[in-house]
Design a protein around this motif. Structure first.
Motif, PDB file in Angstrom:
ATOM      1  N   ALA A   1       4.599  34.450  44.912  1.00  0.00           N
ATOM      2  CA  ALA A   1       3.280  34.821  45.416  1.00  0.00           C
ATOM      3  C   ALA A   1       2.860  33.813  46.482  1.00  0.00           C
ATOM      4  O   ALA A   1       3.119  32.612  46.341  1.00  0.00           O
ATOM      5  N   ILE A   2       2.215  34.296  47.522  1.00  0.00           N
ATOM      6  CA  ILE A   2       1.792  33.424  48.622  1.00  0.00           C
ATOM      7  C   ILE A   2       0.381  33.802  49.048  1.00  0.00           C
ATOM      8  O   ILE A   2       0.043  34.982  49.180  1.00  0.00           O
TER       9      ILE A   2
ATOM     10  N   TYR B   1      -2.182  32.932  52.279  1.00  0.00           N
ATOM     11  CA  TYR B   1      -2.368  32.337  53.601  1.00  0.00           C
ATOM     12  C   TYR B   1      -3.869  32.124  53.788  1.00  0.00           C
ATOM     13  O   TYR B   1      -4.607  33.078  54.092  1.00  0.00           O
TER      14      TYR B   1
ATOM     15  N   MET C   1       3.816  35.025  58.833  1.00  0.00           N
ATOM     16  CA  MET C   1       4.123  35.722  57.581  1.00  0.00           C
ATOM     17  C   MET C   1       5.507  36.357  57.636  1.00  0.00           C
ATOM     18  O   MET C   1       6.237  36.365  56.636  1.00  0.00           O
TER      19      MET C   1
ATOM     20  N   TYR D   1       1.901  38.820  48.776  1.00  0.00           N
ATOM     21  CA  TYR D   1       1.140  37.842  49.556  1.00  0.00           C
ATOM     22  C   TYR D   1      -0.124  38.480  50.120  1.00  0.00           C
ATOM     23  O   TYR D   1      -0.232  39.706  50.262  1.00  0.00           O
TER      24      TYR D   1
ATOM     25  N   MET E   1       1.962  28.544  47.650  1.00  0.00           N
ATOM     26  CA  MET E   1       3.023  29.392  47.094  1.00  0.00           C
ATOM     27  C   MET E   1       3.255  29.080  45.617  1.00  0.00           C
ATOM     28  O   MET E   1       3.189  27.931  45.191  1.00  0.00           O
TER      29      MET E   1
ATOM     30  N   THR F   1      -4.108  37.221  52.405  1.00  0.00           N
ATOM     31  CA  THR F   1      -4.755  36.245  53.276  1.00  0.00           C
ATOM     32  C   THR F   1      -6.233  36.106  52.933  1.00  0.00           C
ATOM     33  O   THR F   1      -6.858  37.015  52.387  1.00  0.00           O
TER      34      THR F   1
ATOM     35  N   ILE G   1      -1.020  27.212  53.440  1.00  0.00           N
ATOM     36  CA  ILE G   1      -0.240  28.220  52.716  1.00  0.00           C
ATOM     37  C   ILE G   1       0.092  27.696  51.326  1.00  0.00           C
ATOM     38  O   ILE G   1       0.679  26.624  51.169  1.00  0.00           O
TER      39      ILE G   1
ATOM     40  N   VAL H   1      -3.674  32.645  44.510  1.00  0.00           N
ATOM     41  CA  VAL H   1      -2.210  32.760  44.433  1.00  0.00           C
ATOM     42  C   VAL H   1      -1.735  32.967  43.002  1.00  0.00           C
ATOM     43  O   VAL H   1      -0.751  33.674  42.749  1.00  0.00           O
TER      44      VAL H   1
ATOM     45  N   SER I   1       8.494  35.395  55.094  1.00  0.00           N
ATOM     46  CA  SER I   1       9.099  36.481  54.308  1.00  0.00           C
ATOM     47  C   SER I   1      10.599  36.568  54.539  1.00  0.00           C
ATOM     48  O   SER I   1      11.378  36.755  53.597  1.00  0.00           O
TER      49      SER I   1
END
Length: 319
Positions: free
Chosen positions: A256-257, A259, A308, A222, A271, A224, A269, A244, A312
């Motif tokens: 996978a993320i 933010y 986060m 992940y 994903m 940001t 967000i 992403v 997670s």
């Protein structure tokens, strides 16, 4: 269900077609295709997205002609509202304020759809909402030309990752072939979407990679994008690149993320999963929705690190 939709359309004189906020290719393709198709059978139609159109999609003239802002919806009363590609009423922004006074048809392919219309045609097996729009327009005997075929194909192409995602089935190729036979220009779509990246996006990607983190033996990746990062390269929030997919493409990554900061203390967000993980469960848990392998949610917080960690931990229980 499709016959009920056809009857509603035939009985309506004026129609509002709306998609979801933070529009993507399938959303804008579906709204635009529906507007163009209904106009071809003599209906008075207004297309609305209660949000800004991303730059990479504003290059399609059909979208610019057919999609308006919410003020246009207020100024053009309609007998019928058709919502496409939106799983819940909050996803259409202020358009939901009109639901109380109008008949509402929902056409969608998200399994998390809340069935909030008077008629709800939700087909999770469909790879794109654009394919459902195609079925409606074919049932109405709409005559396709090159422009309509191209914009309809846009939604199918983008929501299947240009025919490489796991939702790409035989129906996808059948529908795409039909549209190509009608004159759809796939090369125009690929050039606009895939071969048109601004240099600033590549520079931003460097920062995203520097912020990238891994957990659970690298199964979760992940990163940001902050407003500060966007301002650094002169990128508007609506044009935040979809990194992403790049994170998901890494070897060993299952989830996978990204933010993406939208405002002070507000994040969108996004994903994705690669093989088996159901990210829609995560999205629903945090107030969003989507598909098994592609989902998202919005969240207000002044502590992104805490968010986060929560996400997670929730994912870690299932990985």
């Amino acid at each position: 269900m499709i016959k009920e939709i056809i009857n509603e359309i035939k009985n309506a004189d004026t129609i509002l077609v709306a998609g979801h906020i933070m529009p993507d290719g399938d959303d804008l393709s579906s709204v635009t295709s529906m507007v163009m198709g209904l106009e071809k059978i003599g209906k008075k139609v207004v297309g609305v997205i209660d949000d800004e159109i991303p730059e990479y999609l504003s290059g399609f003239e059909a979208i610019n002609k057919c999609v308006r802002d919410f003020d246009c919806a207020k100024n053009n009363p309609a007998d019928l509202i058709i919502i496409v590609d939106a799983s819940s009423p909050d996803r259409v922004g202020r358009v939901q304020d009109l639901f109380e006074y109008k008949r509402v048809i929902v056409i969608d392919h998200h399994a998390t759809n809340l069935n909030y219309g008077n008629i709800n045609w939700v087909v999770p097996e469909s790879a794109s909402a654009a394919q459902l729009v195609l079925e409606v327009l074919k049932e109405l005997n709409v005559e396709y030309d090159e422009e309509l075929a191209t914009i309809n194909l846009l939604g199918i192409a983008t929501d299947t990752g240009f025919f490489k995602y796991s939702n790409t089935n035989s129906k996808v190729f059948t529908d795409a072939a039909y549209l190509v036979d009608k004159g759809a220009n796939l090369n125009k779509i690929t050039n606009q979407i895939l071969e048109n990246k601004p240099i600033e996006h590549i520079k931003l990607m460097k920062d995203v990679l520097e912020e990238m983190r891994f957990e659970f033996d690298n199964k979760l990746a992940y990163s940001t994008v902050s407003l500060e990062m966007l301002n650094k390269y002169g990128i508007e929030q609506k044009d935040t690149p979809p990194f992403v997919g790049d994170l998901r493409s890494l070897r060993g990554v299952e989830v996978a993320i990204m933010y993406n900061q939208a405002k002070d203390n507000e994040y969108h967000i996004s994903m994705r999963s690669k093989s088996w993980f159901d990210v829609s469960e995560v999205a629903v848990h945090f107030g969003g929705g989507g598909h098994k392998k592609a989902a998202g949610f919005s969240y207000k917080t002044d502590n992104i690190e805490e968010l986060m960690k929560k996400v997670s931990n929730f994912i870690g229980e299932k990985l």
